[in-house]
Design a protein around this motif. Structure first.
Motif, PDB file in Angstrom:
ATOM      1  N   GLN A 436       0.821  -1.196   0.000  1.00 53.53           N
ATOM      2  CA  GLN A 436       0.000   0.000   0.000  1.00 53.53           C
ATOM      3  C   GLN A 436       0.865   1.260   0.000  1.00 53.53           C
ATOM      4  O   GLN A 436       0.578   2.228  -0.705  1.00 53.53           O
ATOM      5  N   GLY A 437       1.971   1.213   0.770  1.00 50.83           N
ATOM      6  CA  GLY A 437       2.864   2.363   0.804  1.00 50.83           C
ATOM      7  C   GLY A 437       3.546   2.622  -0.529  1.00 50.83           C
ATOM      8  O   GLY A 437       3.891   3.764  -0.857  1.00 50.83           O
ATOM      9  N   LEU A 438       3.746   1.564  -1.329  1.00 45.48           N
ATOM     10  CA  LEU A 438       4.349   1.721  -2.651  1.00 45.48           C
ATOM     11  C   LEU A 438       3.347   2.188  -3.701  1.00 45.48           C
ATOM     12  O   LEU A 438       3.715   2.440  -4.852  1.00 45.48           O
ATOM     13  N   GLY A 439       2.065   2.267  -3.316  1.00 45.17           N
ATOM     14  CA  GLY A 439       1.055   2.717  -4.257  1.00 45.17           C
ATOM     15  C   GLY A 439       0.540   1.631  -5.178  1.00 45.17           C
ATOM     16  O   GLY A 439      -0.083   1.932  -6.202  1.00 45.17           O
ATOM     17  N   LEU A 440       0.773   0.355  -4.818  1.00 45.43           N
ATOM     18  CA  LEU A 440       0.284  -0.739  -5.659  1.00 45.43           C
ATOM     19  C   LEU A 440      -1.223  -0.908  -5.497  1.00 45.43           C
ATOM     20  O   LEU A 440      -1.775  -0.661  -4.433  1.00 45.43           O
ATOM     21  N   ALA A 441      -1.893  -1.340  -6.565  1.00 46.75           N
ATOM     22  CA  ALA A 441      -3.337  -1.573  -6.516  1.00 46.75           C
ATOM     23  C   ALA A 441      -3.606  -2.976  -6.017  1.00 46.75           C
ATOM     24  O   ALA A 441      -2.983  -3.931  -6.494  1.00 46.75           O
ATOM     25  N   PRO A 442      -4.516  -3.146  -5.061  1.00 42.45           N
ATOM     26  CA  PRO A 442      -4.817  -4.486  -4.552  1.00 42.45           C
ATOM     27  C   PRO A 442      -5.510  -5.333  -5.615  1.00 42.45           C
ATOM     28  O   PRO A 442      -6.296  -4.827  -6.419  1.00 42.45           O
ATOM     29  N   ALA A 443      -5.233  -6.644  -5.592  1.00 42.74           N
ATOM     30  CA  ALA A 443      -5.844  -7.558  -6.565  1.00 42.74           C
ATOM     31  C   ALA A 443      -6.359  -8.813  -5.889  1.00 42.74           C
ATOM     32  O   ALA A 443      -6.572  -9.828  -6.541  1.00 42.74           O
ATOM     33  N   GLY A 444      -6.581  -8.757  -4.562  1.00 46.32           N
ATOM     34  CA  GLY A 444      -7.026  -9.925  -3.819  1.00 46.32           C
ATOM     35  C   GLY A 444      -8.521  -9.941  -3.602  1.00 46.32           C
ATOM     36  O   GLY A 444      -9.288  -9.208  -4.260  1.00 46.32           O
ATOM     37  N   ASP A 445      -8.960 -10.787  -2.664  1.00 43.51           N
ATOM     38  CA  ASP A 445     -10.381 -10.921  -2.365  1.00 43.51           C
ATOM     39  C   ASP A 445     -10.938  -9.610  -1.813  1.00 43.51           C
ATOM     40  O   ASP A 445     -10.311  -8.954  -0.966  1.00 43.51           O
ATOM     41  N   GLY A 446     -12.117  -9.227  -2.289  1.00 43.17           N
ATOM     42  CA  GLY A 446     -12.774  -8.028  -1.767  1.00 43.17           C
ATOM     43  C   GLY A 446     -11.965  -6.764  -1.945  1.00 43.17           C
ATOM     44  O   GLY A 446     -11.982  -5.883  -1.085  1.00 43.17           O
ATOM     45  N   ASN A 447     -11.230  -6.669  -3.050  1.00 43.63           N
ATOM     46  CA  ASN A 447     -10.403  -5.503  -3.340  1.00 43.63           C
ATOM     47  C   ASN A 447      -9.381  -5.245  -2.232  1.00 43.63           C
ATOM     48  O   ASN A 447      -9.088  -4.108  -1.860  1.00 43.63           O
ATOM     49  N   SER A 448      -8.793  -6.330  -1.710  1.00 35.19           N
ATOM     50  CA  SER A 448      -7.764  -6.232  -0.681  1.00 35.19           C
ATOM     51  C   SER A 448      -6.470  -6.820  -1.226  1.00 35.19           C
ATOM     52  O   SER A 448      -6.406  -7.298  -2.359  1.00 35.19           O
ATOM     53  N   PHE A 449      -5.432  -6.811  -0.381  1.00 33.23           N
ATOM     54  CA  PHE A 449      -4.161  -7.425  -0.763  1.00 33.23           C
ATOM     55  C   PHE A 449      -4.105  -8.903  -0.385  1.00 33.23           C
ATOM     56  O   PHE A 449      -3.061  -9.536  -0.533  1.00 33.23           O
ATOM     57  N   PHE A 450      -5.207  -9.460   0.119  1.00 36.36           N
ATOM     58  CA  PHE A 450      -5.188 -10.828   0.624  1.00 36.36           C
ATOM     59  C   PHE A 450      -6.074 -11.746  -0.216  1.00 36.36           C
ATOM     60  O   PHE A 450      -7.117 -11.322  -0.720  1.00 36.36           O
ATOM     61  N   GLN A 451      -5.655 -12.983  -0.329  1.00 35.19           N
ATOM     62  CA  GLN A 451      -6.457 -14.008  -0.996  1.00 35.19           C
ATOM     63  C   GLN A 451      -6.494 -15.239  -0.107  1.00 35.19           C
ATOM     64  O   GLN A 451      -5.448 -15.775   0.277  1.00 35.19           O
ATOM     65  N   VAL A 452      -7.703 -15.680   0.226  1.00 37.48           N
ATOM     66  CA  VAL A 452      -7.885 -16.816   1.133  1.00 37.48           C
ATOM     67  C   VAL A 452      -7.757 -18.118   0.350  1.00 37.48           C
ATOM     68  O   VAL A 452      -8.232 -18.229  -0.782  1.00 37.48           O
ATOM     69  N   PHE A 453      -7.088 -19.113   0.937  1.00 36.24           N
ATOM     70  CA  PHE A 453      -6.944 -20.410   0.289  1.00 36.24           C
ATOM     71  C   PHE A 453      -6.927 -21.503   1.349  1.00 36.24           C
ATOM     72  O   PHE A 453      -6.659 -21.247   2.519  1.00 36.24           O
ATOM     73  N   GLU A 454      -7.239 -22.723   0.911  1.00 37.27           N
ATOM     74  CA  GLU A 454      -7.180 -23.876   1.799  1.00 37.27           C
ATOM     75  C   GLU A 454      -5.823 -24.552   1.667  1.00 37.27           C
ATOM     76  O   GLU A 454      -5.191 -24.513   0.609  1.00 37.27           O
ATOM     77  N   PHE A 455      -5.372 -25.182   2.741  1.00 35.95           N
ATOM     78  CA  PHE A 455      -4.088 -25.859   2.709  1.00 35.95           C
ATOM     79  C   PHE A 455      -4.111 -27.029   3.690  1.00 35.95           C
ATOM     80  O   PHE A 455      -4.985 -27.115   4.558  1.00 35.95           O
TER      81      PHE A 455
END
Length: 613
Positions: A436-455
């Protein structure tokens, strides 16, 4: 995880054990039937290629490997199908190492390509030829007779194009005209197929001279066609004497590159044209056999094969996309190097080569794009293909900021960053703040930087794990004392099978001062269970040990045994390994989860009981 084998190893049959004892710790100084280690001379460097390593090792020969749009899968042809000596089509998962056949296993196949959606595979096949099986048997008999024949392509008129859906298994026939329809590739948008065909020669009666030419040289009538998959419309793109074939689209779909043989078949040059057949450009004028061209993803240059260095010595070359400069040699090995194809990121070519000895196989190398451009007199890439970003490639303001990132991600608060732990959540939150500090656009779940996955967070043995020996040794082995399943093993029951011993089970090309290794060179393990030793032989020079370690993982040894037709693999530590724990720990290996071969660890004492029987 449920692992169960009932009546797994039958030792009553004579010859059930291929070797009675492990090989010597010290490699002999001369070759023996079981692949002794022999020093080989160092080879000349190849400036544009680095870390050349094999992608395939199985079968009489393999070739024509092409990546999918993601670079995670490779489709290729290989002579490895039981009962069929001809090529069949396979897809390799480059992350897991698993290989699956997508062709029918009947007849001949060639020239496969993966659709941009990743699930459909295009290839040419003769499996609907009524004489397909008879031709297989005739070829098999000829090979078994020891008849020496020069390799030649027959341009079987029964070749047609097919598409296999890898998800639902559906097989769709695209062409039905009499004649050779093959050498196809999907366009980058997936909407059309370009291919080679001599169908016009079969469409209407020929004059006696042309008919004799067709019988003698069916490739002479080959032209390029483009098939629109939505409408079924077929467009002929070339019309010239001689063989036009091997077409591929550029990464943007704007152009097609191919090779054109002279009418007498003695020479071939590389050409390109717009995807509608216009603006034809001749890229090479070498006066020899130059073929198998493939665009670099940038579209700025083309890699191809040529025998300019000698009739039987095919090497890789590159030439600029305008054909204005002299081609530059890429490879430097005796024999065949050809059929190259770039990974979508432009940093790795796959190619077919006989450099490992024996039949040709597919190799992968790292590619120096900047050096290739310099050698061709091309400017630096305007927008160079990018590979996955890494911290070392990130443009940090300085050493202090870099150290701050390392301290935060490797510090006590992150606690190792194990997936699913509080430490992992601390680390990912920190990375998100930096993004976020670098000005990157989020591309994860719900317009966030995170993507949920099972493992998979853990692994344990299920119920009903059983291993038995039958025949001379009637014994039920004790779980976790005498044996233990490996995490990537197939789950289920296996029929009683004979046992074979394959030494260290290593199959590796020459390197590290050693000749090529093949523990299975004189050993038939089809439908058997293979016993192999862990690690690599003792007493080797450091360079030799380092080279063989690349091919000594349990994952790799199991894959090799599986591809040789084995039903299972027994891994024994052996008396020279001096391990504290005789059995391999049960640990999760995502790269081989759900493998198709039964795999287990066996104690030295249990192995000795089997071998004594």
């Amino acid at each position: 995880m449920r692992r169960w084998w009932g009546g797994w190893i039958g030792l009553a049959a004579a010859g059930a054990v291929a070797c009675a004892a492990p090989p010597s710790e010290t490699p002999p100084s001369s070759p023996d039937p079981h692949g002794a280690l022999v020093a080989v001379p160092a080879e000349a460097p190849e400036p544009l290629l680095d870390r050349v390593r094999p992608l395939t090792l199985e079968g009489r020969r393999s070739g024509e490997g092409y990546f999918d749009a993601t670079g995670r899968h490779l489709v290729f042809q290989s002579e490895r199908e039981p009962g069929n000596p001809f090529f069949q089509i396979y897809v390799m998962d480059l992350e897991r190492g698993d290989v699956a056949r997508v062709s029918t296993g009947r007849g001949k196949t060639t020239c496969a390509w993966l659709h941009p959606d990743g699930r459909r595979v295009l290839f040419a096949s003769t499996h609907e030829d009524p004489e397909a099986v008879a031709k297989q048997e005739a070829e098999r008999a000829a090979r078994e007779s020891g008849e020496e024949r020069r390799y030649a392509w027959d341009y079987d008129e029964n070749y047609d194009l097919y598409v296999r859906d890898r998800v639902d298994g559906r097989l769709t026939r695209l062409t039905e005209a009499r004649g050779y329809d093959a050498e196809g590739a999907f366009s980058p948008d997936g909407g059309s197929v370009v291919f080679a065909s001599n169908r016009r020669a079969y469409a209407s009666p020929l004059d006696p001279e042309a008919q004799a030419r067709l019988e003698r040289d069916p490739a002479f009538f080959m032209e390029l066609y483009r098939l629109d998959l939505a409408s079924g419309a077929l467009t002929q793109l070339t019309d010239s004497p001689g063989y036009d074939g091997g077409p591929f689209f550029s990464a943007d779909g704007e152009r097609i590159v191919w090779r054109r043989f002279s009418p007498d078949g003695a020479r071939a040059e590389v050409f390109s044209m717009k995807s509608d057949g216009s603006d034809v450009r001749q890229l090479t004028r070498m006066g020899v056999l130059s073929f198998a061209p493939f665009f670099h993803p940038s579209g700025d240059y083309v890699i191809f094969a040529s025998n300019r260095e000698g009739f039987g010595n095919f090497e890789l070359y590159v030439v600029d996309a305008e054909g204005q400069r002299e081609p530059v040699r890429v490879s430097d090995r005796d024999g065949f190097d050809g059929l190259p194809a770039f990974h979508p990121d432009g940093h790795q070519p796959a190619f077919t080569s006989g450099r490992g000895g024996g039949g040709s196989q597919i190799y992968l190398a790292d590619w120096d794009d900047a050096a290739a451009r310099s050698a061709l007199g091309l400017p630096p890439a305007a927008s160079a293909p990018t590979r996955a970003a890494s911290p070392a490639a990130t443009d940090f303001p300085g050493e202090g900021r870099l150290r701050a990132h390392v301290d935060e991600l490797a510090g006590e608060r992150a606690a190792g960053r194990l997936t699913g732990t509080d430490g992992e959540r601390v680390a990912t939150a920190y990375v998100a703040d930096v993004f976020q500090g670098l000005g990157l656009a989020p591309a994860g779940d719900g317009n966030s930087f995170f993507q949920v996955f099972e493992f998979t967070a853990g692994l344990s043995l299920g119920e009903r794990n059983e291993l038995q020996a039958e025949g001379r040794l009637d014994h039920t082995f004790v779980l976790d004392d005498e044996w233990r399943p490996l995490a990537f093993s197939h789950t289920g029951e296996l029929a009683s099978s004979e046992l074979a011993f394959a030494g260290y089970g290593i199959v590796a090309p020459a390197g590290g001062g050693l000749a090529a290794q093949d523990a299975y060179a004189d050993l038939d393990v089809r439908d058997r269970v293979v016993m192999v030793l862990r690690y690599v032989p003792e007493g080797l020079a450091p360079e030799a040990r380092q080279h063989l370690r690349r091919y000594a993982s349990l994952r790799y040894k199991a894959m090799v045994a599986r591809d040789r037709g084995a039903r299972g693999i027994l891994v024994v530590s052996g008396p020279n390994s001096k391990v504290r724990q005789p059995l391999v720990p049960l640990s999760f290996d995502a790269s081989l989860a759900g493998s198709s071969i039964a795999a287990l660890s066996l104690s030295d004492a249990a192995a000795e009981r089997l071998l004594a029987a």
